[in-house]
Design an enzyme around this catalytic site. Structure first.
Site, mmCIF file in Angstrom:
data_model
loop_
_atom_site.group_PDB
_atom_site.id
_atom_site.type_symbol
_atom_site.label_atom_id
_atom_site.label_comp_id
_atom_site.label_asym_id
_atom_site.label_seq_id
_atom_site.Cartn_x
_atom_site.Cartn_y
_atom_site.Cartn_z
ATOM 1 N N GLU A 1 -0.387 -11.488 4.696
ATOM 2 C CA GLU A 1 0.278 -10.711 5.993
ATOM 3 C C GLU A 1 0.520 -11.538 6.996
ATOM 4 O OE1 GLU A 1 -1.561 -7.338 8.658
ATOM 5 O OE2 GLU A 1 -3.012 -8.451 7.727
ATOM 6 N N LYS B 1 3.144 -1.402 7.780
ATOM 7 C CA LYS B 1 1.657 -1.085 7.854
ATOM 8 C C LYS B 1 1.515 0.123 8.392
ATOM 9 C CE LYS B 1 -2.548 -3.544 8.780
ATOM 10 N NZ LYS B 1 -3.243 -4.898 9.498
ATOM 11 N N CYS C 1 -3.762 -5.144 4.261
ATOM 12 C CA CYS C 1 -4.923 -5.401 4.873
ATOM 13 C C CYS C 1 -5.824 -4.227 5.232
ATOM 14 C CB CYS C 1 -4.453 -6.295 6.108
ATOM 15 S SG CYS C 1 -5.929 -7.341 6.666
#
Length: 287
Positions: free
Chosen positions: A53, A125, A164
């Site tokens: 990321e 995300k 994540c």
């Protein structure tokens, strides 16, 4: 029984890799590190490599400098990834600090480019890291779940994307697995702290076990991440893993392994959707 053609397809193996490093505010240095690991992946005949990321730009705590350094999907970072992918005939996945439509925020985006040098898939995300003393949503626009699940194909293997903190929300992984994904790629910047390494390893393995898929989680190395990138098979077996420093890892995966695991553990087929799907209007129905 599978046909001869299906047997060949099932028995094929695909080499996948991760390049673990610590991105900085030096964009050229980030690309140098990526180039080095792409070359190593090519030397090992890998078809896919996944980077962390925020691979394009990272400078510790989020702030206005990230907005200033955000790039469009057609910007220098993704263009460079496309050149590398084309040169080495490889699929490359990496985290991008991307421009958004909101002036004072950016998009935490993952981009996949293919051997033709073109973008195959993007994912912004969904679950922002507003936990453990952090407030990602102060600077980042939350991604949308509209449209098809983010996925692309690597040598017959369907690869899905998430990022994540998404790891803590199993319904997101299940959504892309229900769309046919067989390998989940998770670029991450997993922050250290009490029990955080334990959470990371447990969650990565859990997402593989409960969905009977491969999971490839590529983390940032120290000082801003815990590293600990790993590739896990559909039974939760760790096939390759690394420590906290910058490192390269790779392994072979196969659809035959997924088929074997699902024959023994047909959990996806055995779900009681009439029990677990919430009623219309329930607060748990959407992410």
């Amino acid at each position: 029984m599978p046909t001869p053609e299906e047997s060949l397809w099932l028995n094929n193996t695909v080499t996948v890799a991760a390049g673990q490093f610590g991105p900085t505010a030096d964009k050229q240095e980030n690309l140098r590190q990526i180039t080095m690991y792409v070359q190593e992946a090519a030397d090992r005949d890998a078809s896919l490599i996944v980077f962390p990321e925020y691979s394009s730009y990272f400078n510790g705590r989020l702030g206005a400098d990230y907005v200033a350094n955000a790039e469009p999907l057609g910007g220098p970072f993704v263009t460079a990834l496309g050149r590398l992918a084309h040169e080495h005939q490889m699929h490359i996945v990496a985290g991008l600090v991307a421009e958004s439509e909101i002036d004072d925020k950016f998009s935490n985006t993952v981009v996949a480019v293919g051997p033709d040098g073109e973008i195959e898939c993007t994912y912004s995300k969904v679950h922002l890291f507003d936990a453990f003393g952090h407030r990602e949503s102060d600077w980042v626009v939350r991604g949308s779940l509209e449209g098809p699940a983010p996925a692309f194909e690597v040598d017959g293997v369907s690869v899905g994307l998430q990022t994540c903190y998404d790891l803590r929300f199993p319904e997101l992984t299940r959504r892309i697995v229900d769309a046919g994904v067989e390998l989940v790629a998770i670029p991450s910047q997993w922050v250290g702290g009490p029990l955080k390494e334990h959470h990371w390893n447990t969650l990565v393995q859990a997402r593989a076990i409960e969905n009977t898929v491969y999971v490839l989680a590529a983390g940032q190395s120290i000082p801003h991440g815990i590293g600990r990138s790993l590739i896990v098979d559909p039974m939760g077996v760790v096939l390759s893993a690394t420590g906290a420093e910058s490192a390269f890892l790779s392994t072979e995966i196969s659809l035959e392994r997924i088929a074997q695991v699902r024959a023994n553990n047909p959990a996806l087929q055995m779900r009681r959707l009439d029990v677990i799907v919430p009623d219309e209007g329930s607060a748990t129905q959407s992410l």
